[in-house]
Design a protein around this motif. Structure first.
Motif, mmCIF file in Angstrom:
data_model
loop_
_atom_site.group_PDB
_atom_site.id
_atom_site.type_symbol
_atom_site.label_atom_id
_atom_site.label_comp_id
_atom_site.label_asym_id
_atom_site.label_seq_id
_atom_site.Cartn_x
_atom_site.Cartn_y
_atom_site.Cartn_z
ATOM 1 N N SER A 75 20.277 2.601 70.343
ATOM 2 C CA SER A 75 22.192 2.967 70.505
ATOM 3 C C SER A 75 22.457 4.314 71.729
ATOM 4 N N ALA A 76 21.437 4.995 72.265
ATOM 5 C CA ALA A 76 21.695 6.266 73.406
ATOM 6 C C ALA A 76 22.392 5.060 73.959
ATOM 7 N N PRO A 124 18.370 3.622 62.437
ATOM 8 C CA PRO A 124 17.123 3.339 62.491
ATOM 9 C C PRO A 124 16.662 2.344 63.950
ATOM 10 N N ALA A 125 17.406 0.930 62.998
ATOM 11 C CA ALA A 125 17.645 -0.441 63.691
ATOM 12 C C ALA A 125 18.462 -0.646 64.787
ATOM 13 N N HIS A 126 18.425 0.911 65.484
ATOM 14 C CA HIS A 126 20.029 0.068 66.404
ATOM 15 C C HIS A 126 21.415 -0.497 65.836
ATOM 16 N N GLN A 127 21.946 -0.348 64.926
ATOM 17 C CA GLN A 127 22.905 -1.219 64.567
ATOM 18 C C GLN A 127 23.804 0.086 63.918
ATOM 19 N N LEU A 128 25.860 -0.485 64.111
ATOM 20 C CA LEU A 128 26.159 0.446 64.432
ATOM 21 C C LEU A 128 26.330 0.291 62.372
ATOM 22 N N ARG A 129 26.876 1.381 61.693
ATOM 23 C CA ARG A 129 27.146 1.567 60.189
ATOM 24 C C ARG A 129 27.992 0.880 59.961
ATOM 25 N N ILE A 183 30.375 -1.632 71.805
ATOM 26 C CA ILE A 183 29.103 -0.345 71.758
ATOM 27 C C ILE A 183 28.198 -1.815 71.293
ATOM 28 N N GLU A 184 28.081 -2.899 69.917
ATOM 29 C CA GLU A 184 28.462 -3.938 69.489
ATOM 30 C C GLU A 184 27.328 -4.890 70.356
ATOM 31 N N ARG A 241 19.850 -9.176 64.191
ATOM 32 C CA ARG A 241 19.824 -8.105 62.969
ATOM 33 C C ARG A 241 20.880 -6.463 63.736
ATOM 34 N N LEU A 242 21.641 -7.489 64.059
ATOM 35 C CA LEU A 242 22.933 -6.261 64.067
ATOM 36 C C LEU A 242 23.915 -5.646 63.301
#
Lengths: 219, 262
Positions: B171-172, B252-257, B161-162, A49-50
């Motif tokens: 993400s924080a 919100p799912a802590h993914q990079l847009r 980051i990823e 889920r990345l």
């Protein structure tokens, strides 16, 4: 089944990356193979889920990954990216960072050993390692999560032949020592033959073939 | 505490025109080195003349009315324009306007509130308008620099980051090193200039007070208060802007847009 992808599609900047893809990946040593740009790495990022698919569903152990806590899912499904991306600090700092996320007390020398590094690497500055050493440090860091599944994105693509052979030996050894399933992404079919039992072949975001390595990729 | 300028200095339009000679030098330097800043310099000069002249009349009106409501309205407009201006420096940050508006607003409220509340300055337009203006201006610069850095860092550090997100970090947690560096870059200019003030350069307020006839001691005290107020303001603005803005890079799912290229 470890992973199931059901009619998964994904676009990036308007370009189709995965096109109505359905496939399964069993527990054990699996491999996603295909040429550059075939969507292999993107598929791998869907598994923990990345990223999320535009349409379709990804299931892990029978349940949709979107129904799980993404942070817990990623700690259970570790990923070693194609290019090293360690945090500033020593190798041990990186290992401890991951272990703290997984709420484990890390056995740093053992994790380094599993990744093919000796204990002296713990105190080494992560930024000053060679690419091959950084890749192994990334592996040790992912193992600090004590994952059930390890996703490996072209782990040897940046290495020369000697380093590639050493990393492959480490990965084979790892499978014997740990109860962990692996999903390897590679463009190298010979490497798929050496490291996996099951293979999913992609081209232009579509499934080409899937099955046992011994049947699809005979030596 | 009384920090009043004891006399006024009248500047004629002729004197003002004379200072344009320095602008000619700036343009000449730009042309000579092909820095491509001539147009920006001309725009800056014209805008500064129009904006400051206009604000001079507005401030005169606000002083004459002598009501706090007008002061607050004027500062609110400054915050709004500050956020619009800073947004252009933070193009790589998605939806940067709201973090900037909140940052500038909070910095203005917190710092002007503290100096008025502690009795450093009286709650009169003559103090609140210039102090508020300086606070908002410096906060805008700090927030813009911080978000500019944030955008660049997220772009160049997307792989790291990823990779951190892939370990199950929030993400924080994944953005923390980048937010730290961005906040630092937003604040460092004022911190450094505060360190060297009085040694390497004379800050603007002190120069202005001295030119206007204030005693050196009064000018120094006024300058110190403003420097310390500004340090607090840029810290609040930088912190709020980066803390709110980094979230816009993530789902919100802590993914990079915008994930890194595979």
């Amino acid at each position: 089944m470890l992973f199931e992808l059901e009619r998964v599609s994904l676009r990036r900047d308007g370009k189709v990356v995965l096109d109505d893809l359905s496939a399964v990946l069993p527990a054990g040593a699996s491999c996603v193979a295909g040429p550059s740009g075939s969507g292999k790495s993107t598929l791998l990022r869907l598994l923990n889920r990345l990223a999320d698919p535009l349409t379709g569903a990804v299931r892990y152990l029978g349940s949709d990954v979107r129904e799980r806590d993404p942070l817990a899912l990623r700690r259970e499904i570790g990923l070693v990216p194609q290019l090293p991306a360690l945090l500033a600090g020593t190798v041990e700092d990186n290992i401890r960072f991951a272990a703290a996320l997984g709420e484990h007390e890390p056995d740093v020398p053992r994790l380094l050993d599993l990744a093919g590094l000796d204990a002296s690497y713990a105190a080494r500055d992560a930024a000053k390692l060679s690419v091959g050493e950084q890749q192994r440090a990334m592996l040790a860091r992912a193992l600090a999560l004590e994952p059930r599944v390890l996703l490996l994105d072209e782990p040897t693509s940046a290495l020369d032949a000697a380093a590639r052979g050493a990393v492959e030996a480490t990965l084979l050894h790892l499978r014997q020592r740990l109860d962990v399933s692996t999903v390897l992404v590679t463009h190298d079919l010979a490497q798929a033959r050496r490291l996996a039992q099951f293979v999913v072949q992609l081209d232009a975001g579509r499934l080409v073939a899937a099955g046992a390595v011994t049947e699809l990729l005979p030596a | 505490m009384t920090l009043a300028v004891t006399s006024t200095t009248d500047v004629s339009l002729g004197q003002l025109a004379g200072a344009l000679a320095l602008i000619a030098i700036a343009i000449a330097v730009s042309i000579w080195w092909k820095a491509d800043l001539e147009r920006d310099i001309v725009v800056a000069v014209v805008r500064s003349f129009i904006q400051l002249t206009a604000i001079g009349y507005v401030i005169t009106f606000v002083f004459d009315q002598n009501t706090v409501f007008l002061v607050v309205a004027l500062l609110a407009i400054m915050v709004l324009f500050g956020a619009f201006t800073a947004r252009h420096r933070a193009r790589k940050v998605p939806h940067s306007f709201w973090p900037l508006l909140t940052a500038l607003g909070l910095a203005a409220v917190a710092t002007v509130g503290v100096v008025v509340g502690l009795g450093v300055f009286p709650a009169t337009p003559r103090f609140m308008v210039p102090v508020g203006g300086m606070v908002i201006g410096n906060s805008m610069t700090a927030a813009a620099v911080a978000l500019n850095r944030l955008g660049d860092e997220v772009e160049s550090g997307a792989r790291q980051i990823e990779a951190t997100l892939a370990l199950g970090a929030t993400s924080a947690e994944a953005a923390a090193p980048i937010v730290r560096r961005s906040l630092r870059s937003g604040m460092i200019t004022l911190v450094d200039s505060t360190k060297t003030t009085g040694v390497v350069f004379f800050p603007g307020t002190m120069v202005g007070s001295l030119l206007a006839g204030a005693s050196p001691t009064a000018a120094v005290r006024l300058q110190l208060i403003l420097l310390w107020v500004l340090l607090g303001a840029v810290a609040v603005a930088g912190l709020v802007a980066t803390t709110l803005a980094y979230r816009n890079f993530f789902t919100p799912a802590h993914q990079l847009r915008e994930p890194p290229e595979p």
